[in-house]
Each structure stands twice: as structure tokens, then as C-alpha cells.
Motif scaffolding. Structure first.
Motif, mmCIF file in Angstrom:
data_model
loop_
_atom_site.group_PDB
_atom_site.id
_atom_site.type_symbol
_atom_site.label_atom_id
_atom_site.label_comp_id
_atom_site.label_asym_id
_atom_site.label_seq_id
_atom_site.Cartn_x
_atom_site.Cartn_y
_atom_site.Cartn_z
ATOM 1 N N PHE A 5 4.682 -2.097 -2.045
ATOM 2 C CA PHE A 5 5.408 -2.200 -0.779
ATOM 3 C C PHE A 5 4.668 -1.420 0.299
ATOM 4 O O PHE A 5 4.246 -0.282 0.085
ATOM 5 N N SER A 6 4.497 -2.024 1.445
ATOM 6 C CA SER A 6 3.823 -1.374 2.565
ATOM 7 C C SER A 6 4.833 -1.088 3.669
ATOM 8 O O SER A 6 5.364 -2.014 4.301
ATOM 9 N N PHE A 7 5.088 0.205 3.894
ATOM 10 C CA PHE A 7 5.981 0.601 4.976
ATOM 11 C C PHE A 7 5.424 0.135 6.320
ATOM 12 O O PHE A 7 6.163 -0.334 7.183
ATOM 13 N N THR A 8 4.112 0.248 6.497
ATOM 14 C CA THR A 8 3.486 -0.124 7.770
ATOM 15 C C THR A 8 3.608 -1.611 8.036
ATOM 16 O O THR A 8 3.963 -2.033 9.143
ATOM 17 N N ALA A 9 3.322 -2.433 7.027
ATOM 18 C CA ALA A 9 3.446 -3.880 7.187
ATOM 19 C C ALA A 9 4.889 -4.279 7.446
ATOM 20 O O ALA A 9 5.177 -5.182 8.250
ATOM 21 N N PRO A 180 -5.538 11.079 4.982
ATOM 22 C CA PRO A 180 -4.248 11.663 5.374
ATOM 23 C C PRO A 180 -4.402 12.988 6.112
ATOM 24 O O PRO A 180 -3.632 13.282 7.037
ATOM 25 N N HIS A 181 -5.393 13.791 5.722
ATOM 26 C CA HIS A 181 -5.625 15.068 6.402
ATOM 27 C C HIS A 181 -5.948 14.850 7.878
ATOM 28 O O HIS A 181 -5.392 15.536 8.767
ATOM 29 N N LYS A 182 -6.834 13.899 8.166
ATOM 30 C CA LYS A 182 -7.191 13.614 9.550
ATOM 31 C C LYS A 182 -6.008 13.005 10.312
ATOM 32 O O LYS A 182 -5.833 13.246 11.513
ATOM 33 N N MET A 183 -5.199 12.230 9.594
ATOM 34 C CA MET A 183 -4.022 11.641 10.223
ATOM 35 C C MET A 183 -3.053 12.738 10.656
ATOM 36 O O MET A 183 -2.470 12.686 11.746
ATOM 37 N N PRO A 199 4.996 12.136 4.128
ATOM 38 C CA PRO A 199 4.435 11.851 2.800
ATOM 39 C C PRO A 199 3.041 11.241 2.879
ATOM 40 O O PRO A 199 2.770 10.386 3.726
ATOM 41 N N THR A 200 2.175 11.701 1.996
ATOM 42 C CA THR A 200 0.796 11.222 1.964
ATOM 43 C C THR A 200 0.736 9.718 1.755
ATOM 44 O O THR A 200 -0.116 9.034 2.343
ATOM 45 N N CYS A 201 1.656 9.176 0.952
ATOM 46 C CA CYS A 201 1.629 7.733 0.686
ATOM 47 C C CYS A 201 1.864 6.930 1.964
ATOM 48 O O CYS A 201 1.253 5.868 2.170
ATOM 49 N N PHE A 202 2.732 7.441 2.865
ATOM 50 C CA PHE A 202 2.964 6.759 4.133
ATOM 51 C C PHE A 202 1.711 6.794 5.003
ATOM 52 O O PHE A 202 1.342 5.802 5.630
#
Length: 316
Positions: A5-9, A180-183, A199-202
């Protein structure tokens, strides 16, 4: 995250529904020479309404940056919301990377849709494109709103320590995050009050969906903004212009807002929104909309040569 599942999509799908529900439809236009522009346009263009063009900044596609604004604005305007080149579904095989070329493509897109005259609002990078449109096509641009858009920056500003980043390469690593660190660093940079737990997964999902395609081309867009830039080469636009800035913006510090106001003189009004960073369209959308509404919907009138905060008080 393939197959998961993609939260972004999923969020992207929700935004598409939101734009459609606001009376817009998704279109693609072939401008020739390998250039395709995607744009959200009115399902029915009404000649009784003025036209408004919304230009996004570096980051996700146009929907993510304008979703809070399209529904109220479509009640009063024919709203056009393009994806700039190398964002969303817009791209070109041509080598040009300047905001001038982006502006020419947006102008060509509007012409293809029969739009002769429009006001334009640009956030950050979109403000560079909006400014260039106003300079290149003055007869086609009525009013201009520039939100946290450092169009007055000079190449020497980085060497003189104006920005948090020390080089264009460092800026690219932050603005086009691949980890994720740069995000998280980017969120810290652009928000006055960033979400503390993400969350890193997001973050990984967002990067996979939004930050991997056309990365080299986007890097070249950022480089083109900075290289050989001098205030003396920036044309002075004559349209009534509203400059909106967050007082805690560290991507484009407040000095650039005041520099732009001085450059444009009496044709420009500066509004400073308090306790907000670079992403003012996300952090303070209601205050941003209030200022857009006042400026865009009122009759054109001469500006007072003063700077104001979002409550209308004079700024020292």
C-alpha cells in the motif's frame, strides 16, 4: 515498496478527486518539439469569470501544493493549474532549463486552451516562472502574486552566507531528497513547526513516488536559477504585484522579500505572515488565501508604499 500500500499514491488519488470535484479536469497538451504539458483546467471555461493561473514550487506535483486553494478559487475564477516541466506528467526532450523557458511553455499551454489574459500566483520556484511570464508577456498577465519566491537572489548571496546551504549541490541534496534523513532535513528547513514524528516508511514511500523521476532534470532546473544570477539583469515588471512571505522562511530569507519590494517599487505590496516558514501554503493556507482573495478580487488600485503583516499592520 512495490506491491505494498502506498500512502503517497493514495493521497494523490484523493487530490485528483478533489480537483475534479472543484470543477477541473486533467488535460495534456503537446506543444511540439518533444514538450508535453499536463494541466488541470476548467471543465467549462466561463467568459464571465476572470482567469487565474496557479504555479507550484519544487517538490510534489501541482495537486499537492494547491489542493487547499482550488475549491474556493474556482467559485470566482477560471482556474488553471499546470505541472511545470519535469513535475507530474509534464516533460520535454529539449535541453532548456531556465525559468524563462518554463514560462514560455506555460504561455503556450494557455494559448492552446484559448486563454488570452490571466492573473498568476507562483509559490517559490513557481514564482520565478510567474515573474518571467509577467516580464515576457506583459499584455497577457494582469496581476502577479509571488509567494516566498527569491527572484531577486544573486549568485554571490550563497558565497556571502545568506542561505542555510553552502552550495548549489547541497541545496539539490535537500530539495530533491533521496533518503528519509534528507527528507526530515527538508521538513525542518521548510516548516516553522515541522511534524516531529514522521514514520520512515511514509518518507520512503513519498520519495519513491515523488522524488525519483526526472531527478537530474530537476537538479538542472535548480542550477539554472542560481548560475550567473544578478539583480541588475532582472527586468522590472509593471503589473500590480503582491509579495507574500513567511517571517521564518530560511529557504529564501526575508532579505529577498525586501529586496524584491525595493526592486518593484510602488507597483508592489509586501505582506509578511508571522510564525510561518517557506511552506506557507501548507502551514498557513487560510491566511495565504485571505491575502490572495483581497488582492485578486478587489479592483486594481494604487498601492501604498508600505509593508504590512497579515493583519494589516505596518512593518518596520
Amino acid at each position: 515498496m512495490t506491491g505494498c500500500f502506498s500512502f503517497t499514491a493514495s493521497r494523490n488519488w484523493c487530490y485528483r478527486y478533489s480537483f475534479s470535484n472543484a470543477g477541473l479536469k486533467s488535460t495534456t497538451t503537446d506543444l511540439g518539439d518533444g514538450t508535453i504539458m499536463h494541466c488541470w483546467v476548467p471543465k467549462t471555461h466561463k467568459d464571465s469569470k476572470p482567469t487565474l493561473l496557479l504555479l507550484h514550487g519544487i517538490g510534489a506535483n501541482a495537486m499537492w501544493q494547491w489542493n487547499d486553494f482550488v475549491s474556493p478559487l474556482t467559485h470566482r475564477f477560471n482556474v488553471y493549474v499546470p505541472d511545470l516541466l519535469f513535475f507530474g506528467d509534464s516533460y520535454t526532450s529539449r535541453p532548456e532549463r531556465s525559468e524563462s523557458f518554463q514560462a514560455q511553455c506555460v504561455a503556450g499551454l494557455l494559448e492552446a486552451h484559448g486563454v488570452r489574459r490571466t492573473s498568476v500566483v507562483g509559490i517559490s520556484y513557481g514564482g520565478f516562472v510567474a515573474y518571467s511570464m509577467a516580464a515576457q508577456f506583459p499584455e497577457r498577465v494582469e496581476k502577479v502574486v509571488l509567494c516566498c519566491a527569491g527572484v531577486c537572489l544573486e549568485e554571490k548571496d550563497m558565497d556571502e552566507g545568506m542561505f542555510k546551504v553552502k552550495s548549489v549541490d547541497e541545496a539539490v541534496e535537500l530539495l530533491l531528497p533521496q533518503t528519509p534523513h534528507k527528507m526530515r532535513e527538508l521538513l525542518q528547513l521548510t516548516f516553522a513547526k515541522p511534524i516531529k514524528v514522521m514514520p520512515t516508511c511514509f518518507l520512503t514511500d513519498y520519495i519513491d513516488v515523488m522524488c525519483t523521476e526526472y531527478r537530474q532534470e530537476k537538479k538542472e532546473l535548480i542550477e539554472a536559477l542560481h548560475n550567473d544570477r544578478k539583480l541588475s539583469n532582472l527586468p522590472k515588471i509593471n503589473q500590480p504585484t503582491l509579495i507574500i512571505w513567511g517571517d521564518r522562511d530560511v529557504v529564501f530569507p526575508m532579505e529577498l522579500a525586501h529586496r524584491l519590494k525595493r526592486h518593484l517599487g510602488e507597483n508592489a505590496q509586501l505582506v509578511v505572515i508571522k510564525n510561518v516558514g517557506h511552506a506557507l501554503n501548507v502551514e498557513k493556507p487560510k491566511e495565504m488565501f485571505k491575502n490572495l482573495k483581497s488582492f485578486l478580487m478587489d479592483p486594481i488600485a494604487p498601492f501604498k508604499q508600505e509593508n504590512h503583516n497579515s493583519n494589516g499592520h505596518k512593518m518596520d
